[in-house]
Design a protein around this motif. Sequence first.
Motif, PDB file in Angstrom:
ATOM      1  N   SER A   1      -2.579   4.905   4.494  1.00 49.79           N
ATOM      2  CA  SER A   1      -2.855   5.228   3.087  1.00 49.79           C
ATOM      3  C   SER A   1      -4.233   5.858   2.892  1.00 49.79           C
ATOM      4  N   LEU A   2      -5.230   5.511   3.714  1.00 49.77           N
ATOM      5  CA  LEU A   2      -6.555   6.107   3.567  1.00 49.77           C
ATOM      6  C   LEU A   2      -6.501   7.612   3.801  1.00 49.77           C
ATOM      7  N   TYR A   3      -5.835   8.034   4.860  1.00 45.85           N
ATOM      8  CA  TYR A   3      -5.757   9.456   5.175  1.00 45.85           C
ATOM      9  C   TYR A   3      -4.935  10.200   4.122  1.00 45.85           C
TER      10      TYR A   3
ATOM     11  N   ARG B   1       0.829  -1.204   0.000  1.00 45.67           N
ATOM     12  CA  ARG B   1       0.000   0.000   0.000  1.00 45.67           C
ATOM     13  C   ARG B   1       0.864   1.256   0.000  1.00 45.67           C
ATOM     14  N   GLY B   2       1.979   1.199   0.722  1.00 45.13           N
ATOM     15  CA  GLY B   2       2.884   2.340   0.750  1.00 45.13           C
ATOM     16  C   GLY B   2       3.443   2.662  -0.624  1.00 45.13           C
ATOM     17  N   LEU B   3       3.892   1.623  -1.345  1.00 43.53           N
ATOM     18  CA  LEU B   3       4.410   1.832  -2.698  1.00 43.53           C
ATOM     19  C   LEU B   3       3.318   2.372  -3.620  1.00 43.53           C
ATOM     20  N   ALA B   4       2.119   1.780  -3.523  1.00 45.40           N
ATOM     21  CA  ALA B   4       1.021   2.186  -4.402  1.00 45.40           C
ATOM     22  C   ALA B   4       0.585   3.619  -4.133  1.00 45.40           C
ATOM     23  N   ILE B   5       0.519   4.003  -2.853  1.00 45.39           N
ATOM     24  CA  ILE B   5       0.065   5.364  -2.554  1.00 45.39           C
ATOM     25  C   ILE B   5       1.107   6.384  -2.993  1.00 45.39           C
TER      26      ILE B   5
ATOM     27  N   TYR C   1      -4.642   9.261   0.982  1.00 47.49           N
ATOM     28  CA  TYR C   1      -5.435   9.284  -0.251  1.00 47.49           C
ATOM     29  C   TYR C   1      -6.472  10.404  -0.216  1.00 47.49           C
ATOM     30  N   ILE C   2      -7.137  10.555   0.904  1.00 48.63           N
ATOM     31  CA  ILE C   2      -8.198  11.550   1.003  1.00 48.63           C
ATOM     32  C   ILE C   2      -7.644  12.975   0.998  1.00 48.63           C
ATOM     33  N   LEU C   3      -6.542  13.208   1.692  1.00 48.82           N
ATOM     34  CA  LEU C   3      -6.071  14.569   1.931  1.00 48.82           C
ATOM     35  C   LEU C   3      -4.971  15.052   0.996  1.00 48.82           C
ATOM     36  N   HIS C   4      -4.318  14.136   0.259  1.00 50.96           N
ATOM     37  CA  HIS C   4      -3.099  14.553  -0.443  1.00 50.96           C
ATOM     38  C   HIS C   4      -3.337  15.602  -1.526  1.00 50.96           C
ATOM     39  N   VAL C   5      -4.486  15.580  -2.180  1.00 53.71           N
ATOM     40  CA  VAL C   5      -4.748  16.564  -3.235  1.00 53.71           C
ATOM     41  C   VAL C   5      -4.869  17.959  -2.634  1.00 53.71           C
TER      42      VAL C   5
ATOM     43  N   PRO D   1     -16.561   8.089   4.945  1.00 53.45           N
ATOM     44  CA  PRO D   1     -15.571   9.130   4.611  1.00 53.45           C
ATOM     45  C   PRO D   1     -15.671   9.594   3.164  1.00 53.45           C
ATOM     46  N   TYR D   2     -16.154   8.712   2.268  1.00 53.13           N
ATOM     47  CA  TYR D   2     -16.321   9.140   0.874  1.00 53.13           C
ATOM     48  C   TYR D   2     -17.363  10.252   0.777  1.00 53.13           C
TER      49      TYR D   2
END
Length: 363
Positions: free
Chosen positions: A299-301, A34-38, A303-307, A107-108
């Motif tokens: 990875s969830l946090y 998951r780390g690599l994918a994120i 994914y949600i916040l990185h943009v 969360p979505y």
Amino acid sequence: MMFSQFLHISGKQEVAAVAVPKTGSRLQWVDYARGLAIMLVVYRHVIVGMKRAGLPVSQLMYDLQEVVYNFRMPVFFVLSGIFLAGSLARRTAGEITKNRVFTILYPYIIWGSITVILQIVFSNFTNSKRSWTDLFNLLLDPRAIDHLWYLLALFNTNVLYLLLNKLMKDGWLHALLAVGMYVLSRMPVMHGNSFMADMCYFYLYLYVGVKLSSILLVPEKREKILNVRNLLWLIPLVLAGQYFWFQIWQMEDYAAEERKYLPLFFVINLLACYFMYIISYKVSLLPRTGWLAWLGKHSLYIYILHVFVASAVRTLILKTIPDLNVWVIAGICWTIALILPVLLYNWLRPFGFDKLFSLKQNN
């Protein structure tokens, strides 16, 4: 030899009892995967954001994320299928569905709404132009709400599997349906309907993950299938597959070409996922690599916040150091967008920030 075992699909009932640790421990290599994918996901959105903002993104910078576009998200869906099978060995379908509502759908809806509202309020500072009607796209056309579509597709595929697994006792029939949905997802009738298209497309990857659980959740079998020696035959196949896919991806009429090569692309994507899992398993055995598992665990946090984070950092850099090299801008945005979401989540948890990510108690 290993690959045939990797893809084996039995005709028996879908989920057998899988020996899953009942402690709170996690499968370390999964967090590494998951780390690599994120990291790949965040890099893509940083580069795409820079390009939309008018920065001189070079073709090399852009192609570095395009060449792995096809398998980044399948990595997550296969892993989700593995854990879904493990969950079914311990809990009922109703309990799992409730968990998915609390930890994925909730969360979505929350962050999808926040994204649309912020893009409307700060329309002069964002790349996306929104209206209040875009709130309906959270369910009607989730791809229109930028990167968050993944959460809804993940929820839909999980819940659909739980339903079909209960209704369909014939494993081969279930497998055939999963393949049929995969093919249907790329038909013209699905154009503009990302709710259904994403669910149908990624369902097969989740299904494969469920089938792989009997291998990857058993330590002895996992050590054989994820042995680094398998890279000797796997790497040439992955490189050839990615090269072929990327040539098709660059064609003007990619959609028509994709339908032509859909079965081959599925195999190419699985080979790339397999490569990622072997690398993740190997790295998980090395010292001083815990930071990668740390990223995967959160990875969830991310994914949600990185943009949001990447956009804010990019804007700040352009206002303070506008002539900074684009590679440096990308590196700074990428690094901060990976780390800051996790720090923010942990810093703000005492103030109830975690309630925006899950309805579970003691999250």
